[in-house]
Design an enzyme around this catalytic site. Structure first.
Site, PDB file in Angstrom:
ATOM      1  N   GLY A  72     -75.453   3.017 -13.244  1.00 20.62           N
ATOM      2  CA  GLY A  72     -75.536   4.152 -14.381  1.00 20.62           C
ATOM      3  C   GLY A  72     -74.706   4.951 -13.950  1.00 20.62           C
ATOM      4  N   TYR A  75     -67.593   8.393 -14.826  1.00 21.07           N
ATOM      5  CA  TYR A  75     -67.130   7.949 -13.507  1.00 21.07           C
ATOM      6  C   TYR A  75     -66.821   9.000 -12.172  1.00 21.07           C
ATOM      7  CZ  TYR A  75     -63.332   5.085 -15.462  1.00 21.07           C
ATOM      8  OH  TYR A  75     -62.377   4.450 -15.558  1.00 21.07           O
ATOM      9  N   TYR A  77     -66.577  10.656  -7.912  1.00 12.38           N
ATOM     10  CA  TYR A  77     -65.430  10.958  -7.043  1.00 12.38           C
ATOM     11  C   TYR A  77     -66.284  10.514  -5.535  1.00 12.38           C
ATOM     12  CZ  TYR A  77     -63.129  12.449  -2.724  1.00 12.38           C
ATOM     13  OH  TYR A  77     -62.144  12.902  -1.720  1.00 12.38           O
ATOM     14  N   HIS A  78     -65.810  10.007  -4.825  1.00 12.64           N
ATOM     15  CA  HIS A  78     -66.971   9.917  -3.530  1.00 12.64           C
ATOM     16  C   HIS A  78     -65.894  10.149  -2.499  1.00 12.64           C
ATOM     17  CE1 HIS A  78     -70.709   8.693  -4.493  1.00 12.64           C
ATOM     18  NE2 HIS A  78     -70.399   7.469  -5.150  1.00 12.64           N
ATOM     19  N   GLY A 164     -77.226   4.954  -5.483  1.00 17.92           N
ATOM     20  CA  GLY A 164     -78.377   6.555  -5.128  1.00 17.92           C
ATOM     21  C   GLY A 164     -78.084   7.698  -5.829  1.00 17.92           C
ATOM     22  N   LEU A 165     -77.541   8.158  -4.287  1.00 18.43           N
ATOM     23  CA  LEU A 165     -77.256   9.766  -4.911  1.00 18.43           C
ATOM     24  C   LEU A 165     -76.338  10.133  -3.734  1.00 18.43           C
ATOM     25  CD1 LEU A 165     -78.185  11.951  -2.917  1.00 18.43           C
ATOM     26  CD2 LEU A 165     -80.659  11.277  -3.859  1.00 18.43           C
ATOM     27  N   CYS A 182     -68.392  12.663 -14.680  1.00 15.80           N
ATOM     28  CA  CYS A 182     -69.511  12.149 -15.404  1.00 15.80           C
ATOM     29  C   CYS A 182     -69.860  12.672 -16.779  1.00 15.80           C
ATOM     30  CB  CYS A 182     -70.605  12.890 -15.174  1.00 15.80           C
ATOM     31  SG  CYS A 182     -70.999  12.583 -13.401  1.00 15.80           S
TER      32      CYS A 182
END
Length: 229
Positions: A72, A75, A77-78, A164-165, A182
Site C-alpha cells: 500500500g 511513491y 525512496y529506499h 513493512g517500514l 507519499c
C-alpha cells in the site's frame, strides 16, 4: 507462540531479490513450514511505487530504478543509510486487524525513536511517522513544518504480512527530490543524523529489537538481532 526470526543483511539487497524472498517466506509461513521473519536491510538507491502511486508524483523517472511494489501507499525512496524492516508476521496468530497492525508498526517506530530522544508522532490521514520542525520556517498558513522520518507500506496475503517500514538514519535526503514522497508536497523528510543525532545502524537495530517486544508482546522476548547474510 514461537518467536520470530531476526535477520540482518550486511550488504545492499537488490529490490527484486528482496521481494522474491518475501514472497517465498510468506508462502512458507502460511503453510506452517517457516517461522515469522523480521528482515533488516538496506537497498541501493531506488524508488518504489505503491498501489496508490500517482504518475505525476514521479518527478525524475530516470534518476534511480523505479519498482512497482505490491504494498500500500504511494511513491517512496529506499537507499543507503536507511533501515528497511520487512515484517513477515502471521496475523492469524496475532490480530486479524489491518488498521491495528499499521498502528502497531507506527507505535514500534515511535518507541524506537524515543530511545534516541526523538519525539515522533502520528498524523491523521498521513501514514508514517513525523517530527515537528520548529527550527524551520512555518507553512504559509502558520502551521509548523513537519518532516517524515519513517514510512510504512504493507501488504497482507492470507493474513500474513510482508513489506513493512523504513526509518531514515542517514540517507542522502536530496534523493527524495525525484518524487513527491507519499504524495505529500507541503512537508519534508528528515533523518536521525539530520536531527543532529549520530546514531549508528547497530544502535537502531538494538532499539528495534527491544521495542518490538514492548509493542507486539512477549513472543519476541527470546529474540535479538544477529548478523546474517
Amino acid at each position: 507462540m514461537i518467536p520470530p526470526e531476526w535477520r540482518i543483511s550486511d550488504s545492499f539487497v537488490p529490490y527484486g531479490e528482496a521481494v522474491a524472498e518475501m514472497e517465498a517466506r510468506v508462502a512458507d509461513i502460511r503453510a506452517g513450514r517457516a517461522r515469522e521473519l523480521l528482515w533488516l536491510l538496506e537497498h541501493p538507491p531506488l524508488y518504489t511505487a505503491g498501489t496508490s502511486a500517482k504518475a505525476a508524483d514521479l518527478l525524475a523517472p530516470t534518476r534511480f530504478p523505479v519498482h512497482v511494489a505490491g504494498r500500500g501507499g504511494q511513491y517512496t525512496y529506499h537507499g543507503p543509510g536507511q533501515r528497511v524492516v520487512y515484517t513477515m508476521l502471521d496475523l492469524r496468530t496475532r490480530r486479524q486487524d489491518v488498521r491495528r497492525f499499521v498502528s502497531d508498526l507506527e507505535e514500534w517506530i515511535i518507541r524506537t525513536l524515543a530511545r534516541f530522544g526523538v519525539t515522533a508522532e502520528r498524523r491523521a490521514g498521513r501514514v508514517g511517522v513525523w517530527v515537528v520542525r520548529p527550527d524551520k520556517p512555518p507553512l504559509p498558513d502558520g502551521q509548523p513544518r513537519e518532516d517524515k522520518i519513517a514510512a510504512i507500506g504493507i501488504r497482507i496475503r492470507h493474513w500474513v504480512s510482508f513489506h513493512g517500514l523504513s526509518i531514515n538514519l542517514e540517507p542522502d535526503l536530496s534523493h527524495y527530490a525525484g518524487i513527491v514522497p507519499c504524495g505529500i508536497a507541503n512537508h519534508g523528510v528528515t533523518s536521525l543524523v539530520d536531527l543532529g543525532l549520530p546514531v549508528t545502524m547497530a544502535d537502531l537495530d538494538v532499539a528495534l529489537a527491544e521495542t518490538f517486544e514492548e509493542v507486539f508482546g512477549a513472543e519476541g522476548s527470546a529474540v535479538r538481532p544477529s548478523a546474517a547474510a
